[in-house]
Design an enzyme around this catalytic site. Structure first.
Site, PDB file in Angstrom:
ATOM      1  CE  LYS A  51      42.881  36.371  17.632  1.00 17.97           C
ATOM      2  NZ  LYS A  51      42.514  35.999  19.012  1.00 17.97           N
ATOM      3  CB  SER A 282      42.894  45.044  17.657  1.00 18.62           C
ATOM      4  OG  SER A 282      43.813  44.355  16.841  1.00 18.62           O
TER       5      SER A 282
END
Length: 466
Positions: A51, A282
């Site tokens: 991110k 994830s």
């Protein structure tokens, strides 16, 4: 002695200069079928996740277009990693940060964000998109109320996907020598899979684009069948949705593979054991999906996916055996007795205990450190009492001695010796009278101490074994 020259990067003037250019490692100790599986280590970004890339792009685009001005406040709804990235970039650029986070996120992420100076607002993770307490709805509302507030909205921000078109896609293409047969990613905000897929298609790659989706997310159904899949809960953080984000271009995806929590977590732990890579939940979903695809193949293929973030943010969850047992995410041999309710057993060294000669100060610090309100008192392997917070309060409630002397008193001076015990073979109903008296159940096997059962343990057991 002649030193071998090694080309190393020159010193950078800012952590922001270190975003991107992450390494790729091949999986060699896990069964990948006939395929070669490559992992791009986005955990090596300065903020610890992929991110960082989109945070830098979205903030710089907002600055150029005048949406974000000096002294302004960056507001975002995030599962944690985008928040960390926005805080990293935003604080370096002098902005205030306000983040709305679902309450299922790991405490490490929340503590990390607050330590970096972000204003963190927790909201419910059990409500759907459109509910006023859903994290994106709340963030948009707060941004409108704050003077100079800029709602990043990663779920509909074109700069999200563009960051991966400009950086992640070209890096993968170059690092894999222009030879990629399949690319596997998840959808959180949708920018990663969309941006990388767009880049690969722009350079003529015919790589299969595979969505890795948690069981409980509706996205796999949309990709595979054109209708949303069953909506449910899942513990994996950062990917999966019950709606298609505006940033996600579903038409670019060839297939979706649904991965249950238990498989994702087992894969992340296997990755650490066999490959030495500490990855988040994830990443476990992505790698599990990539492994499924690889093992289906009959010819050699080259497959790439991500280690999206570091597993250091999930030590209290993915890498915590007791937490996994509480969630029903580990294989357990159920014995059909009260031991099935105890995930922290004394014989396995999982019970935090105290000795009768230890001080109350030691006992209280041990309670605080373990986040428990009572401790079994053990002497020579035998249970001789139990100490809870109320026992300590009783000793503190006296003016006869100084506060230091009170805390120096031995545990034996405050512990309860009249114990409410049950035998491990007794039925669940035997617990109710103890709970009615506001007691914790002390479970014995003959004279041997097995562990403690609190109300929450009973409720959790009934919930997992309906």
């Amino acid at each position: 002695m002649t030193e071998t020259a090694v080309a190393l990067p020159r010193p950078s003037r800012s952590a922001l200069d270190l975003i991107g250019h992450t390494p790729v490692v091949e999986v060699t100790r896990i069964d990948t079928g006939p395929c070669r599986l490559f992992l791009k280590l986005e955990s090596q970004n300065p903020g610890g996740s992929i991110k960082d890339r989109i945070a830098l792009e979205m903030i710089e685009v907002a600055e150029r277009e005048g949406w974000l001005k000096p002294g302004g406040t960056i507001v975002e709804a995030t599962a944690g990693n985008t928040g960390l990235a926005l805080t990293l970039v935003g604080k370096q650029k002098g902005y205030n940060i306000l983040l709305v986070i679902p309450d299922k996120m790991s405490k490490e992420k929340i503590q990390h964000l607050r330590a970096m100076g972000a204003d963190v607002r927790l909201t419910r993770s059990d409500v759907p998109h459109g509910h006023p307490e859903y994290y994106t709805d709340m963030a948009e509302r707060l941004a409108q109320q704050i003077p100079g507030g800029f709602y990043v909205n990663q779920f509909a921000n074109d700069a999200n996907a563009e960051a991966h078109v400009k950086t992640t896609g070209p890096e993968i293409w170059a690092q894999l020598d222009h030879d990629v047969d399949a690319f596997v990613a998840g959808i959180g905000s949708g920018g990663t899979i969309t941006g990388v897929a767009r880049y690969l298609k722009s350079v003529g790659s015919d790589a299969q684009i595979i969505l890795a989706d948690p069981v409980g997310s509706t996205l796999a159904g949309i990709v595979n069948d054109g209708v949303p899949g069953p909506d449910g809960s899942y513990t994996v953080e950062g990917i999966g949705q019950n709606f298609v984000p505006d940033t996600a271009d579903i038409t670019l995806i060839d297939r979706a593979i649904s991965i249950p929590d238990a498989e994702a977590i087992a894969t992340a732990r296997e990755l650490l054991l066999k490959e030495g890579i500490l990855a988040g939940s994830s990443s476990g979903t992505l790698i599990a999906a990539a492994l499924r695809w690889c093992r289906e193949q009959t010819e050699p293929k080259r497959v790439v996916t991500f280690v999206c973030d570091t597993g250091a943010k999930y030590l209290s969850k993915v890498y915590n055996d007791a937490w996994l047992a509480d969630q029903g995410l580990t294989e357990r041999d159920l014995k059909g007795d009260l031991s099935d309710l105890i995930t922290r057993k004394y014989a396995e060294g999982a019970v935090i205990s105290i000795g009768p000669d230890d001080t109350l100060d030691t006992a209280f610090k041990r309670m605080r450190g373990a986040d428990v309100s009572q401790l079994p008192v053990i002497l020579d392997g035998r249970l001789v009492g139990i100490l809870d917070e109320s026992d300590i309060v009783h000793i503190m409630n006296t003016d006869e001695i100084t506060r230091r002397e009170r805390f120096a008193k031995p545990v034996s001076s405050a512990m309860t010796r009249d114990l409410d015990t049950v035998q491990v073979g007794e039925p669940l109903d035997a617990l109710i009278p103890l709970f009615d008296r506001d007691r914790v159940a002390i479970v014995l096997d003959g004279e041997a101490f097995v562990g403690l059962i609190a109300r929450s343990d009973l409720i959790n057991h009934l919930s997992l074994n309906r």
